[in-house]
Design an enzyme around this catalytic site. Sequence first.
Site, PDB file in Angstrom:
ATOM      1  N   GLU A   8       0.823  -1.214   0.000  1.00 16.35           N
ATOM      2  CA  GLU A   8       0.000   0.000   0.000  1.00 16.35           C
ATOM      3  C   GLU A   8       0.852   1.257   0.000  1.00 16.35           C
ATOM      4  O   GLU A   8       0.547   2.211  -0.720  1.00 16.35           O
ATOM      5  CB  GLU A   8      -0.960  -0.007   1.188  1.00 16.35           C
ATOM      6  CG  GLU A   8      -2.061  -1.033   1.037  1.00 16.35           C
ATOM      7  CD  GLU A   8      -2.984  -1.130   2.236  1.00 16.35           C
ATOM      8  OE1 GLU A   8      -2.679  -0.543   3.298  1.00 16.35           O
ATOM      9  OE2 GLU A   8      -4.024  -1.806   2.115  1.00 16.35           O
ATOM     10  N   HIS A  42     -10.118   0.530   0.030  1.00 14.44           N
ATOM     11  CA  HIS A  42     -10.645  -0.292   1.116  1.00 14.44           C
ATOM     12  C   HIS A  42     -12.165  -0.458   1.039  1.00 14.44           C
ATOM     13  O   HIS A  42     -12.767  -1.038   1.936  1.00 14.44           O
ATOM     14  CB  HIS A  42     -10.244   0.298   2.466  1.00 14.44           C
ATOM     15  CG  HIS A  42      -8.781   0.210   2.722  1.00 14.44           C
ATOM     16  ND1 HIS A  42      -7.890   1.121   2.235  1.00 14.44           N
ATOM     17  CD2 HIS A  42      -8.051  -0.706   3.415  1.00 14.44           C
ATOM     18  CE1 HIS A  42      -6.676   0.775   2.607  1.00 14.44           C
ATOM     19  NE2 HIS A  42      -6.736  -0.330   3.321  1.00 14.44           N
TER      20      HIS A  42
END
Length: 133
Positions: A8, A42
């Site tokens: 990420e 997400h």
Amino acid sequence: IFLGPFVEEFVFRSNLCPLFLNAGYSKTATILVSPLFFGLAHLHHIFTDGLNTVLFQQAFTTIFGWYSAFLFVRTGSFWAPFLAHSFCNYMGFPDLERLQSHPNRSRLWILFWIGLIGFLVLLFPLTAFFNHR
């Protein structure tokens, strides 16, 4: 604890932040806008965790993304946001409900506020050494 933060931070900080900066966005705009993509990444949790959990996670990941982007822009390094992200994943979100029922909750709240104020006061000085851009 390490693979997720590594990927990420590589994608959302080491690649996306320089794209914003090189496209002419200011450092402030980069710090504020790039984490929105981190939050969107997400959204898939809505299928397993429910809307309330996802809304909380969106807010939390966006706020954390601001911090990670700040670290990346201020230090110019992948490692600062990666280490912060790994530590955050290891520690988890603070259990504020448990804090309310703790026998020493007053002391813990005082320590919580001291820590938060210390974090805010030291945020710029501790990253100033690296601010070479």
